[in-house]
Design a protein around this motif. Structure first.
Motif, PDB file in Angstrom:
ATOM      1  N   THR A 255     -45.373  33.116  32.052  1.00 21.07           N
ATOM      2  CA  THR A 255     -45.196  33.955  33.245  1.00 21.07           C
ATOM      3  C   THR A 255     -45.579  33.194  34.511  1.00 21.07           C
ATOM      4  O   THR A 255     -46.633  32.550  34.559  1.00 21.07           O
TER       5      THR A 255
ATOM      6  N   ARG B  53     -36.402  34.474  34.846  1.00 15.75           N
ATOM      7  CA  ARG B  53     -35.832  35.816  35.055  1.00 15.75           C
ATOM      8  C   ARG B  53     -36.894  36.695  35.698  1.00 15.75           C
ATOM      9  O   ARG B  53     -38.053  36.704  35.256  1.00 15.75           O
ATOM     10  N   THR B  54     -36.496  37.424  36.742  1.00 17.85           N
ATOM     11  CA  THR B  54     -37.469  38.295  37.423  1.00 17.85           C
ATOM     12  C   THR B  54     -37.847  39.440  36.496  1.00 17.85           C
ATOM     13  O   THR B  54     -36.977  40.142  35.980  1.00 17.85           O
ATOM     14  N   GLU B  55     -39.147  39.604  36.288  1.00 17.73           N
ATOM     15  CA  GLU B  55     -39.599  40.708  35.441  1.00 17.73           C
ATOM     16  C   GLU B  55     -39.886  41.945  36.293  1.00 17.73           C
ATOM     17  O   GLU B  55     -39.422  43.024  36.017  1.00 17.73           O
ATOM     18  N   ARG B  56     -40.669  41.747  37.358  1.00 22.53           N
ATOM     19  CA  ARG B  56     -40.928  42.870  38.258  1.00 22.53           C
ATOM     20  C   ARG B  56     -41.530  42.362  39.565  1.00 22.53           C
ATOM     21  O   ARG B  56     -42.002  41.209  39.645  1.00 22.53           O
TER      22      ARG B  56
ATOM     23  N   LYS C  93     -40.503  35.664  34.390  1.00 21.64           N
ATOM     24  CA  LYS C  93     -40.658  35.169  33.007  1.00 21.64           C
ATOM     25  C   LYS C  93     -39.846  33.903  32.834  1.00 21.64           C
ATOM     26  O   LYS C  93     -38.714  33.816  33.334  1.00 21.64           O
TER      27      LYS C  93
ATOM     28  N   THR D 138     -37.515  32.096  30.555  1.00 20.18           N
ATOM     29  CA  THR D 138     -36.711  32.543  29.413  1.00 20.18           C
ATOM     30  C   THR D 138     -36.001  31.385  28.715  1.00 20.18           C
ATOM     31  O   THR D 138     -35.483  31.551  27.612  1.00 20.18           O
TER      32      THR D 138
END
Ligand code: SAM
Length: 257
Positions: A184, A210-213, A236, A238
């Motif tokens: 992360t 990748r955008t998690e939040r 994250k 990925t």
């Protein structure tokens, strides 16, 4: 080097009262409110102001500014619950130790590699960690783009963070190579974070992120003080980052992905 006036430190009791109030107003009491943690933050403030009087490691030298902008802001990363238990973490462009030092105080289970290209700031990070007995902080003087291609560090970390280093498209190229797949990245940003995130779509695709939040946070000391609008962008990893990244710093800066 010119000697500057050291701002006056409050007593430990005064500091503790101000720090606890700030933690409560920022929703962080559960993170750093123990007596031991408050004592460590008092000593860190003392050391920072003393060191800063002869070597510039921070522009913020008033106690409420230190508490809000350095301590509480750094602690939002711990509050977000994004640092895995026992993680190997890196702080890219840690400067005078933010967010590394506050996080290392409240997360003794995590080891932090504190990376910066400026040795004088890392000297402070090393001596503050030693004074506080923080065996979980490893200062490392290297340019982020050079450390990222060192096989000893590339793909090694579970968690990477960075604050106030560069715009997000550049930052993801500097930071994602350090992460293992599944790790992360938490970028500490201000109110323009979402615009920067929109500009980072291509960089994330190329680098394996990748955008998690996105977590929006308002930090304020009292109703009358100007609140600090902050944003944590949690990404994250990925897929592994292709070997050609990061590029040279000149290219990262002149042609962000
Ligand atoms: N993260 C700290 C904070 O928020 O207080 C320091 C922020 S300071 C504005 C930016 C820091 O990033 C500086 O200490 C600078 O030396 C470091 N930095 C910028 N680019 C870097 C790079 N390519 N490699 C390593 N350190 C870098």
């Amino acid at each position: 080097m010119t000697e500057k006036n050291t701002p006056i430190m409050p007593t430990e009791a005064e500091f503790a009262a101000a720090f606890r109030t700030s933690l409560a107003l920022c929703g962080l009491s559960g993170i750093a409110g123990s007596d031991a943690a408050v004592h460590d933050f008092f000593r860190l403030a003392e050391m920072l102001l003393t060191f800063n009087a002869h070597t510039n490691v921070t522009a913020i030298t008033d106690i409420s500014g230190l508490i809000l902008s350095h301590f509480c802001d750094s602690l939002t990363v711990a509050a977000a619950g994004v640092i895995p238990e026992g993680a190997r973490a890196a702080d890219i462009g840690c400067g005078g130790g933010f967010p590394t030092l506050p996080l290392a105080i409240v997360r003794p289970d995590v080891t932090f590699t504190a990376i910066d290209s400026t040795q004088k700031k890392l000297r402070f990070v090393g001596s503050a960690a030693a004074e506080l007995g923080l065996g979980n902080v490893n200062p490392l003087c290297v340019r982020a783009e050079d450390g990222a291609v060192d096989p000893a560090m590339r793909g090694l970390f579970d968690f990477v963070t960075a604050r106030a280093v560069s715009a997000l498209p550049m930052l993801v190229e500097l930071c994602l190579p350090y992460l293992k797949v599944g790790g992360t990245f938490c970028a500490m940003k201000g109110p323009r974070g979402e615009e920067e995130l929109a500009d980072s779509a291509n960089a994330l695709r190329l680098l394996g992120g990748r955008t998690e939040r996105v977590e929006k946070i308002t930090l304020s000391l009292s109703d009358s003080s100007e609140p600090l609008e902050r944003m944590l962008i949690i990404i994250k990893k990925t897929a592994s980052t292709p070997d050609k990244y990061p590029r040279s710093y000149g290219k990262i800066k002149s042609r962000p992905l």
